[in-house]
Design a protein around this motif. Structure first.
Motif, PDB file in Angstrom:
ATOM      1  N   VAL A   8       0.840  -1.199   0.000  1.00  0.00           N
ATOM      2  CA  VAL A   8       0.000   0.000   0.000  1.00  0.00           C
ATOM      3  C   VAL A   8       0.876   1.250   0.000  1.00  0.00           C
ATOM      4  O   VAL A   8       1.893   1.316   0.701  1.00  0.00           O
ATOM      5  CB  VAL A   8      -0.969  -0.002   1.208  1.00  0.00           C
ATOM      6  CG1 VAL A   8      -0.230  -0.077   2.529  1.00  0.00           C
ATOM      7  CG2 VAL A   8      -1.895   1.208   1.161  1.00  0.00           C
ATOM      8  N   THR A   9       0.483   2.216  -0.812  1.00  0.00           N
ATOM      9  CA  THR A   9       1.268   3.447  -0.926  1.00  0.00           C
ATOM     10  C   THR A   9       0.389   4.632  -1.284  1.00  0.00           C
ATOM     11  O   THR A   9      -0.653   4.479  -1.932  1.00  0.00           O
ATOM     12  CB  THR A   9       2.362   3.283  -2.006  1.00  0.00           C
ATOM     13  OG1 THR A   9       3.174   4.478  -2.055  1.00  0.00           O
ATOM     14  CG2 THR A   9       1.757   3.078  -3.390  1.00  0.00           C
ATOM     15  N   ASP A  10       0.790   5.809  -0.849  1.00  0.00           N
ATOM     16  CA  ASP A  10       0.243   7.042  -1.401  1.00  0.00           C
ATOM     17  C   ASP A  10       0.774   7.177  -2.829  1.00  0.00           C
ATOM     18  O   ASP A  10       1.875   6.701  -3.139  1.00  0.00           O
ATOM     19  CB  ASP A  10       0.719   8.256  -0.600  1.00  0.00           C
ATOM     20  CG  ASP A  10       0.014   8.403   0.734  1.00  0.00           C
ATOM     21  OD1 ASP A  10      -1.116   7.919   0.861  1.00  0.00           O
ATOM     22  OD2 ASP A  10       0.602   9.006   1.645  1.00  0.00           O
ATOM     23  N   SER A  11       0.019   7.839  -3.692  1.00  0.00           N
ATOM     24  CA  SER A  11       0.554   8.152  -5.024  1.00  0.00           C
ATOM     25  C   SER A  11       1.426   9.401  -4.933  1.00  0.00           C
ATOM     26  O   SER A  11       2.557   9.432  -5.421  1.00  0.00           O
ATOM     27  CB  SER A  11      -0.569   8.350  -6.034  1.00  0.00           C
ATOM     28  OG  SER A  11      -1.463   9.365  -5.605  1.00  0.00           O
ATOM     29  N   ILE A  12       0.891  10.445  -4.279  1.00  0.00           N
ATOM     30  CA  ILE A  12       1.660  11.642  -3.945  1.00  0.00           C
ATOM     31  C   ILE A  12       1.621  11.780  -2.427  1.00  0.00           C
ATOM     32  O   ILE A  12       0.550  11.740  -1.823  1.00  0.00           O
ATOM     33  CB  ILE A  12       1.092  12.892  -4.617  1.00  0.00           C
ATOM     34  CG1 ILE A  12       1.242  12.779  -6.130  1.00  0.00           C
ATOM     35  CG2 ILE A  12       1.778  14.155  -4.104  1.00  0.00           C
ATOM     36  CD1 ILE A  12       0.656  13.933  -6.898  1.00  0.00           C
ATOM     37  N   PHE A  13       2.766  11.940  -1.814  1.00  0.00           N
ATOM     38  CA  PHE A  13       2.856  11.948  -0.355  1.00  0.00           C
ATOM     39  C   PHE A  13       2.519  13.339   0.183  1.00  0.00           C
ATOM     40  O   PHE A  13       3.097  14.345  -0.237  1.00  0.00           O
ATOM     41  CB  PHE A  13       4.235  11.467   0.086  1.00  0.00           C
ATOM     42  CG  PHE A  13       4.451  10.014  -0.227  1.00  0.00           C
ATOM     43  CD1 PHE A  13       4.153   9.033   0.701  1.00  0.00           C
ATOM     44  CD2 PHE A  13       4.900   9.617  -1.480  1.00  0.00           C
ATOM     45  CE1 PHE A  13       4.306   7.687   0.407  1.00  0.00           C
ATOM     46  CE2 PHE A  13       5.060   8.276  -1.796  1.00  0.00           C
ATOM     47  CZ  PHE A  13       4.763   7.309  -0.853  1.00  0.00           C
ATOM     48  N   SER A  14       1.585  13.360   1.119  1.00  0.00           N
ATOM     49  CA  SER A  14       0.894  14.592   1.501  1.00  0.00           C
ATOM     50  C   SER A  14       1.768  15.636   2.172  1.00  0.00           C
ATOM     51  O   SER A  14       1.447  16.819   2.123  1.00  0.00           O
ATOM     52  CB  SER A  14      -0.286  14.257   2.422  1.00  0.00           C
ATOM     53  OG  SER A  14       0.168  13.605   3.592  1.00  0.00           O
ATOM     54  N   MET A  15       2.848  15.246   2.831  1.00  0.00           N
ATOM     55  CA  MET A  15       3.692  16.210   3.522  1.00  0.00           C
ATOM     56  C   MET A  15       5.009  16.479   2.797  1.00  0.00           C
ATOM     57  O   MET A  15       5.765  17.356   3.189  1.00  0.00           O
ATOM     58  CB  MET A  15       3.994  15.728   4.952  1.00  0.00           C
ATOM     59  CG  MET A  15       2.773  15.669   5.837  1.00  0.00           C
ATOM     60  SD  MET A  15       2.015  17.309   6.044  1.00  0.00           S
ATOM     61  CE  MET A  15       0.287  16.916   5.819  1.00  0.00           C
ATOM     62  N   ASP A  16       5.281  15.712   1.743  1.00  0.00           N
ATOM     63  CA  ASP A  16       6.550  15.845   1.026  1.00  0.00           C
ATOM     64  C   ASP A  16       6.386  16.225  -0.440  1.00  0.00           C
ATOM     65  O   ASP A  16       7.314  16.757  -1.041  1.00  0.00           O
ATOM     66  CB  ASP A  16       7.342  14.529   1.106  1.00  0.00           C
ATOM     67  CG  ASP A  16       7.754  14.197   2.527  1.00  0.00           C
ATOM     68  OD1 ASP A  16       8.913  14.432   2.865  1.00  0.00           O
ATOM     69  OD2 ASP A  16       6.910  13.723   3.299  1.00  0.00           O
ATOM     70  N   GLY A  17       5.227  15.901  -1.014  1.00  0.00           N
ATOM     71  CA  GLY A  17       5.021  16.199  -2.424  1.00  0.00           C
ATOM     72  C   GLY A  17       5.763  15.271  -3.358  1.00  0.00           C
ATOM     73  O   GLY A  17       5.787  15.488  -4.574  1.00  0.00           O
ATOM     74  N   SER A  18       6.373  14.207  -2.807  1.00  0.00           N
ATOM     75  CA  SER A  18       7.097  13.245  -3.635  1.00  0.00           C
ATOM     76  C   SER A  18       6.116  12.244  -4.242  1.00  0.00           C
ATOM     77  O   SER A  18       4.990  12.075  -3.769  1.00  0.00           O
ATOM     78  CB  SER A  18       8.162  12.519  -2.809  1.00  0.00           C
ATOM     79  OG  SER A  18       7.598  11.992  -1.616  1.00  0.00           O
ATOM     80  N   VAL A  19       6.550  11.569  -5.310  1.00  0.00           N
ATOM     81  CA  VAL A  19       5.681  10.672  -6.069  1.00  0.00           C
ATOM     82  C   VAL A  19       6.149   9.229  -5.905  1.00  0.00           C
ATOM     83  O   VAL A  19       7.349   8.933  -5.988  1.00  0.00           O
ATOM     84  CB  VAL A  19       5.682  11.061  -7.563  1.00  0.00           C
ATOM     85  CG1 VAL A  19       4.856  10.079  -8.391  1.00  0.00           C
ATOM     86  CG2 VAL A  19       5.148  12.488  -7.734  1.00  0.00           C
ATOM     87  N   ALA A  20       5.211   8.322  -5.689  1.00  0.00           N
ATOM     88  CA  ALA A  20       5.531   6.906  -5.508  1.00  0.00           C
ATOM     89  C   ALA A  20       6.027   6.287  -6.820  1.00  0.00           C
ATOM     90  O   ALA A  20       5.562   6.653  -7.895  1.00  0.00           O
ATOM     91  CB  ALA A  20       4.304   6.155  -5.012  1.00  0.00           C
ATOM     92  N   PRO A  21       6.951   5.314  -6.737  1.00  0.00           N
ATOM     93  CA  PRO A  21       7.449   4.624  -7.940  1.00  0.00           C
ATOM     94  C   PRO A  21       6.460   3.546  -8.369  1.00  0.00           C
ATOM     95  O   PRO A  21       6.690   2.346  -8.230  1.00  0.00           O
ATOM     96  CB  PRO A  21       8.770   4.015  -7.451  1.00  0.00           C
ATOM     97  CG  PRO A  21       8.533   3.742  -5.995  1.00  0.00           C
ATOM     98  CD  PRO A  21       7.641   4.862  -5.511  1.00  0.00           C
ATOM     99  N   LEU A  22       5.331   3.962  -8.914  1.00  0.00           N
ATOM    100  CA  LEU A  22       4.211   3.052  -9.148  1.00  0.00           C
ATOM    101  C   LEU A  22       4.540   1.932 -10.135  1.00  0.00           C
ATOM    102  O   LEU A  22       4.090   0.793  -9.961  1.00  0.00           O
ATOM    103  CB  LEU A  22       2.997   3.844  -9.624  1.00  0.00           C
ATOM    104  CG  LEU A  22       2.409   4.825  -8.591  1.00  0.00           C
ATOM    105  CD1 LEU A  22       1.218   5.572  -9.180  1.00  0.00           C
ATOM    106  CD2 LEU A  22       1.999   4.091  -7.325  1.00  0.00           C
ATOM    107  N   LYS A  23       5.287   2.221 -11.178  1.00  0.00           N
ATOM    108  CA  LYS A  23       5.608   1.178 -12.159  1.00  0.00           C
ATOM    109  C   LYS A  23       6.430   0.063 -11.527  1.00  0.00           C
ATOM    110  O   LYS A  23       6.182  -1.130 -11.770  1.00  0.00           O
ATOM    111  CB  LYS A  23       6.349   1.788 -13.353  1.00  0.00           C
ATOM    112  CG  LYS A  23       5.477   2.672 -14.228  1.00  0.00           C
ATOM    113  CD  LYS A  23       6.227   3.159 -15.444  1.00  0.00           C
ATOM    114  CE  LYS A  23       5.306   3.992 -16.346  1.00  0.00           C
ATOM    115  NZ  LYS A  23       6.018   4.492 -17.541  1.00  0.00           N
TER     116      LYS A  23
END
Length: 392
Positions: free
Chosen positions: A174-189
């Motif tokens: 389970v992961t955030d797609s965009i992290f709410s406090m950092d603005g970073s993006v999950a490596p979804l692929k």
């Protein structure tokens, strides 16, 4: 309780409420003072329109769907709270997301807690990014599954943890797609690759990417062409859509299962039908007015570049969420206070919301922000940063 509150105050971690009224073009009244709103999740500025929308007009527009758009649903959806507008909207939204079905929840917190705690249990294992939202963490705790946290966006660490688990054991990533406090993006692929390799389910929280990414705002998963590879799509209507509520999208078996197992769905009063009508209106705007997304991403890129060029630490931000990392709690509070005195709603984010020694100002850009207002904010931030010596 009083002693604990004193300790929080000593560590500059005490929180309090502030009266806030939403105005237009990204402005708010906060404790009676007009400020530029750089702290909300109203990324496309769509919550502003309901300040002057006539409720009667809203009801009349939705008349073909429901004969009585009430302000109260009076019961859970499994009792008598399931107004016809619900199923009509869920069917349409599932098609929009590219999934078989969809289920509306009362909030993002209730969606994450309900879904995670119902699909995994004591004998199962969940793999969670260390910076996932609190609602994901609480859902894992309620599930009583074994919790293995992997380092933020570190797919090598995740694979190391996956290798140590029985191949036949039920597994959820389970992961955030965009992290709410950092603005970073999950490596979804890469997460999809690991999910397939080790036979896990994959759940993605698109709260901060829904409405923004994709040709019509379908979200980051859709924009990357991964919809068929993600088992559970979660998102909210309280951010880019400017309303309130949340959804889970997936195959029809998942949705039927959640109707019967997710306690936060079963044992709560349904959202009012008038709320679903408002969601539908703003969703239609998101689909048809994609200039809002374009403006948002352009303004966000400019704002990040301006902060970086002045020597501020914005971490790994790749989105409209831009942290200005200060570190020290007290200095972060001073930074926030000075900006608010200049008319900028810039809220300090401190532990335990973020890790120790990473206190920050969390800036969030809106498509409705005016360029001249953002330029003034950058000047104010630079002045305060020089005063407090907050630069790399």
């Amino acid at each position: 309780m009083q002693e604990e509150l004193k300790q929080l105050e000593q560590k500059s971690q005490l929180r309090s409420l502030h009266e806030t009224t939403i105005l237009e073009n990204g402005w708010i009244l906060r404790d009676g003072k007009k400020m530029l709103n750089l702290a909300s999740n109203d990324y496309l500025g769509l919550s502003e329109r309901f300040n002057k929308t006539n409720v009667t007009e809203l009801i009349e527009e939705e008349e073909p769907i429901s004969s009585s758009l009430r302000f109260g649903s009076t019961a859970s959806r499994l009792i008598v709270g399931n107004d016809p507008i619900y199923r009509e909207f869920e069917t349409q939204f599932a098609s929009f997301k590219g999934t078989e079905d969809c289920l509306v929840f009362s909030s993002g917190y209730m969606a994450n807690v309900g879904v995670i705690s119902s699909i995994i249990g004591r004998k199962d294992v969940v793999f969670s990014d260390r910076l996932n939202h609190a609602s994901i963490i609480d859902g894992i705790i309620l599930s009583r599954a074994e919790n293995k946290r992997y380092r933020h966006r570190d797919v090598e660490h995740l694979e190391y943890l996956l290798k140590k688990v029985d191949l036949n054991q039920k597994k959820l990533i389970v992961t955030d797609s965009i992290f709410s406090m950092d603005g970073s993006v999950a490596p979804l692929k890469q997460l999809v690759e690991l999910k397939n390799k080790y036979g896990a389910m994959l759940m993605v929280d698109e709260a901060h990417s829904g409405g923004i990414y994709g040709m019509k705002g379908q979200g980051l998963v859709h924009a990357l062409g991964l919809t068929d590879e993600v088992d559970i799509l979660m998102g909210t209507f309280s951010k880019a859509y400017g309303c309130y509520g949340a959804y889970i999208a997936g195959d029809s078996i998942l949705i039927q299962y959640l109707m019967n197992k997710a306690r936060s769905f079963i044992f709560t009063t349904a959202l009012p039908p008038i709320n679903i009508a408002a969601i539908k209106q703003n969703w239609c705007r998101v689909k048809s007015e994609n200039w809002r997304q374009k403006l948002l991403l352009e303004k966000s890129a400019w704002f990040k570049q301006q902060l970086q060029s002045r020597g501020f630490n914005i971490g790994e931000s790749e989105s409209q969420i831009i942290p200005l990392i200060v570190g020290d709690n007290k200095k972060t509070m001073e930074f926030s206070t000075l900006l608010q005195e200049k008319g900028v709603a810039a809220v300090a984010i401190r532990p335990p919301t973020v890790p120790e020694d990473t206190a920050r100002i969390r800036f969030t850009i809106m498509s409705s922000h005016q360029d001249e207002d953002l330029k003034k904010v950058i000047e104010y931030i630079d002045e305060v940063g020089e005063c407090l010596k907050v630069k790399k």
